[in-house]
Design a protein around this motif. Structure first.
Motif, mmCIF file in Angstrom:
data_model
loop_
_atom_site.group_PDB
_atom_site.id
_atom_site.type_symbol
_atom_site.label_atom_id
_atom_site.label_comp_id
_atom_site.label_asym_id
_atom_site.label_seq_id
_atom_site.Cartn_x
_atom_site.Cartn_y
_atom_site.Cartn_z
ATOM 1 N N TYR A 162 11.966 20.053 20.827
ATOM 2 C CA TYR A 162 11.895 18.652 21.251
ATOM 3 C C TYR A 162 13.277 18.087 21.564
ATOM 4 O O TYR A 162 13.485 17.473 22.621
ATOM 5 C CB TYR A 162 11.228 17.810 20.163
ATOM 6 N N ARG A 166 14.503 17.320 25.421
ATOM 7 C CA ARG A 166 14.710 15.919 25.789
ATOM 8 C C ARG A 166 16.125 15.663 26.284
ATOM 9 O O ARG A 166 16.328 15.088 27.359
ATOM 10 C CB ARG A 166 14.433 15.024 24.582
ATOM 11 N N ARG A 186 11.015 12.001 32.424
ATOM 12 C CA ARG A 186 10.882 12.933 31.302
ATOM 13 C C ARG A 186 9.625 12.641 30.496
ATOM 14 O O ARG A 186 8.890 13.549 30.098
ATOM 15 C CB ARG A 186 12.135 12.842 30.428
ATOM 16 N N ALA A 187 9.349 11.353 30.268
ATOM 17 C CA ALA A 187 8.161 10.983 29.504
ATOM 18 C C ALA A 187 6.878 11.388 30.231
ATOM 19 O O ALA A 187 5.908 11.823 29.601
ATOM 20 C CB ALA A 187 8.160 9.483 29.239
ATOM 21 N N ALA A 190 6.365 15.106 29.673
ATOM 22 C CA ALA A 190 6.823 15.422 28.318
ATOM 23 C C ALA A 190 6.354 16.797 27.852
ATOM 24 O O ALA A 190 7.098 17.515 27.179
ATOM 25 C CB ALA A 190 6.342 14.344 27.345
#
Length: 248
Positions: A162, A166, A186-187, A190
């Motif tokens: 993660y 990210r 990015r979200a 995800a």
């Protein structure tokens, strides 16, 4: 798509254009570690030896070998400490060369597309510190989780997957988008970013090879951002439509 991005990044990692960045990072890391070793050694001599003299007053001359033995163990301890600092120091130094790696990827694999925008100095320093924090947190977690059988490896990969996914994906995205747009992109993707982070976590788990994690991750995420942008051409249009209109 993820494995293809990893394959391309690994190939670029040892390309002639990237080799100069690799040697810069390696050379500066070794210089930093040597400097740290001498600084810590002098600090130990300055602080510890007077304490030993005060603890053992009137020590006969023949017992001077105790100081020598303590010095040897201190040197070994410093060497072990530097080994633990190897990954964070490499991450700190490599963080300043991530844009160089991204530019190599763009020129080699996407020569017909517009080049990305190097991050401003403030954002580059902030990003470098964030990368350093990610590496430190990952190593601390790995150290503690070694004591917990059954979940240590799983938690190591989940947490590092993660964090690495990210941070490095947002670095790559911010070369082409504003920070806010990069985070939204990015979200939206995800799941893909997290899976790619697991690949980076696997890379991080390999001794010695993990020193190249920042350079490998930067290249991989540039490839991944390019591929996701090609698959999701409507993102920017939807973003513009959803922006609030002022003055209406």
């Amino acid at each position: 798509m993820i494995l293809d991005a990893a394959r391309l990044s690994f190939a670029n990692l040892f390309a002639p254009e990237t080799r100069s960045v690799f040697w810069k990072v390696l050379g500066l890391t070794l210089l930093a570690l040597v400097g740290l070793w001498f600084a810590l050694r002098e600090l130990f001599i300055y602080l510890a030896l007077p304490w030993l003299d005060a603890l053992l007053p009137g020590t006969p001359g023949w017992a001077g070998w105790l100081t020598f033995v303590v010095g040897i163990f201190a040197s070994l301890g410093l060497a072990l400490g530097l080994a633990l600092l190897l990954a964070p120091v490499t991450a700190l130094i490599a963080g300043f060369f991530l844009d160089d790696v991204a530019e190599v990827v763009e020129k080699r694999d996407y020569p017909q597309e517009p080049a990305g925008r190097p991050l401003p100095l403030g954002e580059a320093i902030s990003g470098t510190l964030k990368f350093l924090g990610v590496i430190i947190i990952g190593n601390i977690i790995a150290l503690f989780l070694l004591l917990i059988p059954g979940i240590n490896l799983i938690a190591f990969f989940l947490v590092n997957g993660y964090l690495l996914g990210r941070e490095f994906f947002e670095f790559a995205a911010m070369r082409y988008r504003s920070p806010a747009e990069a985070r939204l992109f990015r979200a939206k993707h995800a799941g893909t970013v997290f899976l790619s982070g697991l690949v980076l976590a696997a890379f991080l788990a390999v001794p010695l090879l993990n020193l190249l994690t920042p350079l490998f991750a930067a290249g991989m995420m540039v490839h991944l951002h390019k591929k996701l942008s090609q698959r999701d051409p409507d993102f920017q249009r939807q973003l513009n439509v959803n922006k609030p209109s002022f003055g209406r």
